[in-house]
Design an enzyme around this catalytic site. Structure first.
Site, PDB file in Angstrom:
ATOM      1  N   LEU A   1      -8.618-103.609  22.332  1.00  0.00           N
ATOM      2  CA  LEU A   1      -8.448-101.904  22.696  1.00  0.00           C
ATOM      3  C   LEU A   1      -9.594-101.322  23.306  1.00  0.00           C
ATOM      4  O   LEU A   1      -9.606-100.510  24.089  1.00  0.00           O
ATOM      5  CB  LEU A   1      -7.954-101.234  21.405  1.00  0.00           C
ATOM      6  CG  LEU A   1      -6.491-101.441  20.849  1.00  0.00           C
ATOM      7  CD1 LEU A   1      -6.391-100.508  19.619  1.00  0.00           C
ATOM      8  CD2 LEU A   1      -5.519-100.989  22.008  1.00  0.00           C
TER       9      LEU A   1
ATOM     10  N   SER B   1     -14.183-101.947  23.584  1.00  0.00           N
ATOM     11  CA  SER B   1     -15.473-102.674  23.206  1.00  0.00           C
ATOM     12  C   SER B   1     -16.592-101.990  23.440  1.00  0.00           C
ATOM     13  O   SER B   1     -16.651-101.085  24.492  1.00  0.00           O
ATOM     14  CB  SER B   1     -15.360-104.036  24.124  1.00  0.00           C
ATOM     15  OG  SER B   1     -16.600-104.893  23.875  1.00  0.00           O
ATOM     16  N   GLY B   2     -17.518-101.814  22.548  1.00  0.00           N
ATOM     17  CA  GLY B   2     -18.782-101.101  22.577  1.00  0.00           C
ATOM     18  C   GLY B   2     -20.131-101.886  22.205  1.00  0.00           C
ATOM     19  O   GLY B   2     -19.827-103.046  21.922  1.00  0.00           O
ATOM     20  N   GLY B   3     -21.016-101.238  22.252  1.00  0.00           N
ATOM     21  CA  GLY B   3     -22.341-101.865  21.780  1.00  0.00           C
ATOM     22  C   GLY B   3     -22.474-102.532  20.375  1.00  0.00           C
ATOM     23  O   GLY B   3     -22.939-103.644  20.129  1.00  0.00           O
ATOM     24  N   MET B   4     -21.595-101.863  19.570  1.00  0.00           N
ATOM     25  CA  MET B   4     -21.685-101.951  18.072  1.00  0.00           C
ATOM     26  C   MET B   4     -20.647-103.035  17.644  1.00  0.00           C
ATOM     27  O   MET B   4     -20.480-103.861  16.529  1.00  0.00           O
ATOM     28  CB  MET B   4     -21.625-100.648  17.317  1.00  0.00           C
ATOM     29  CG  MET B   4     -23.103 -99.879  17.566  1.00  0.00           C
ATOM     30  SD  MET B   4     -24.364-100.525  16.876  1.00  0.00           S
ATOM     31  CE  MET B   4     -23.847-100.798  15.190  1.00  0.00           C
ATOM     32  N   GLY B   5     -19.387-102.799  18.492  1.00  0.00           N
ATOM     33  CA  GLY B   5     -18.206-103.837  17.930  1.00  0.00           C
ATOM     34  C   GLY B   5     -17.196-103.582  18.820  1.00  0.00           C
ATOM     35  O   GLY B   5     -17.146-103.130  19.944  1.00  0.00           O
TER      36      GLY B   5
ATOM     37  N   VAL C   1     -12.590-103.260  18.975  1.00  0.00           N
ATOM     38  CA  VAL C   1     -11.406-102.495  18.270  1.00  0.00           C
ATOM     39  C   VAL C   1     -10.303-103.287  19.100  1.00  0.00           C
ATOM     40  O   VAL C   1      -9.965-103.338  20.181  1.00  0.00           O
ATOM     41  CB  VAL C   1     -11.312-101.129  18.371  1.00  0.00           C
ATOM     42  CG1 VAL C   1     -10.215-100.492  17.721  1.00  0.00           C
ATOM     43  CG2 VAL C   1     -12.753-100.467  18.039  1.00  0.00           C
TER      44      VAL C   1
ATOM     45  N   LYS D   1     -11.224-102.804  13.552  1.00  0.00           N
ATOM     46  CA  LYS D   1     -12.609-102.655  14.246  1.00  0.00           C
ATOM     47  C   LYS D   1     -13.683-103.663  13.504  1.00  0.00           C
ATOM     48  O   LYS D   1     -13.711-103.947  12.589  1.00  0.00           O
ATOM     49  CB  LYS D   1     -13.513-101.230  13.804  1.00  0.00           C
ATOM     50  CG  LYS D   1     -14.576-100.946  14.430  1.00  0.00           C
ATOM     51  CD  LYS D   1     -14.987 -99.495  14.093  1.00  0.00           C
ATOM     52  CE  LYS D   1     -16.110 -99.212  14.878  1.00  0.00           C
ATOM     53  NZ  LYS D   1     -16.726 -97.679  14.251  1.00  0.00           N
TER      54      LYS D   1
ATOM     55  N   ASP E   1     -21.074 -87.576  16.979  1.00  0.00           N
ATOM     56  CA  ASP E   1     -20.806 -88.098  18.418  1.00  0.00           C
ATOM     57  C   ASP E   1     -19.520 -87.741  18.655  1.00  0.00           C
ATOM     58  O   ASP E   1     -18.579 -88.392  18.908  1.00  0.00           O
ATOM     59  CB  ASP E   1     -20.905 -89.848  18.069  1.00  0.00           C
ATOM     60  CG  ASP E   1     -20.758 -90.219  19.733  1.00  0.00           C
ATOM     61  OD1 ASP E   1     -21.360 -89.456  20.699  1.00  0.00           O
ATOM     62  OD2 ASP E   1     -20.506 -91.418  19.807  1.00  0.00           O
TER      63      ASP E   1
END
Length: 276
Positions: free
Chosen positions: A18, A20-24, A26, A41, A141
């Protein structure tokens, strides 16, 4: 990255990525026993230092515990969290719909003030719920990308608490995952070591409302503080915005937290929400 068809804990079958980011990452998954869609996640290995990675994992577990203890219609519900094959996972309610960023991007014309104020009222309600927990929970955030408009009940859901924190007067602030938020929506106090509290979320709410009414991200706080940049009036892009709403957003986005409303109740009084 998990591949489609992979099953976690013998019950969560991965369907697709779904986000994607710097920490993980989903993923969309299906609970194979309940035949129910969920969001999974995954915390990525974000550092080569074992000690720092353990800190991130502990913070990820704290996020899971924090979310599991919350119950509000505008929050995505956490149902499970676990470790498998050295990776940490959080299972949440899958919210069908679009983020507010996507809603704005698809709108053929600026969204009306009335519609945005209806959303503002929901966001104020969930912030009031979070800020009045013991200890208070600060989002840090809040932004259009982290707010979903459900296609099933048309209510908003906050979907990412990646850098949320508990505000404990006896222990100081405790970040769930350290970070300063997203530039356009982060108040000055989130840059560096200054203390953040509920007023920081109110700044981010103001930035979010600015974007929803204009389709443009607000000038970042650091540019306004160091370079003297100002926020262009919303009337340039949206003729439905009243002077009261414009003044309310400016108040929420004051650079110094002492100049913002002290709490959600005061913030609510800035806007005409009675007839929604």
């Amino acid at each position: 990255m998990l591949s489609a068809g992979r099953t976690l804990q013998r019950r969560y079958q991965i369907e697709s990525l779904l986000a994607s980011g710097g920490m993980g990452n989903v993923y969309l998954a299906v609970h194979t026993r309940l035949r129910k869609k969920v969001a999974v996640k995954e915390l990525l290995r974000v550092t080569d230092t074992l000690e720092k990675q353990r800190q991130f994992e502990e913070q990820f577990n704290q996020e899971a515990q924090l979310l599991a203890g919350l119950d509000h219609r505008n929050l995505a519900t956490v149902t499970d969290y676990f470790e498998e094959a050295g990776h940490h996972y959080l299972v949440m309610e899958f919210v069908e719909g679009r983020t507010l960023s996507q809603v704005v991007g698809l709108a053929p014309r600026p969204i009306s003030e009335r519609r945005v104020l209806i959303w503002a009222n929901e966001l104020l309600e969930v912030l009031e719920y979070l800020h009045t927990r013991t200890p208070p929970v600060i989002v840090r955030d809040l932004k259009p990308d982290n707010i979903m408009l459900s296609s099933t009940d048309r209510h908003l859901r906050l979907i990412d608490f990646g850098i949320a924190k508990r505000l404990d007067p006896n222990k100081g602030t405790q970040p769930i995952v350290k970070g300063m938020g997203t530039e356009a929506y982060a108040p000055l106090e989130q840059y560096g070591g200054a203390t953040t509290d509920g007023r920081s979320d109110l700044y981010s709410l103001g930035g979010t409302l600015y974007f929803l009414l204009s389709g443009r991200e607000p000038v970042p706080a650091w540019k306004r503080g160091s370079k003297g940049a100002s926020l262009p009036p919303l009337s340039q892009w949206n003729q439905s915005v009243t002077e009261q709403t414009w003044r309310g957003i400016l108040k929420l986005m004051e650079l110094h937290p002492n100049n913002r409303p002290a709490n959600v109740s005061q913030a609510r009084n800035l806007f005409n929400l009675r007839d929604l």
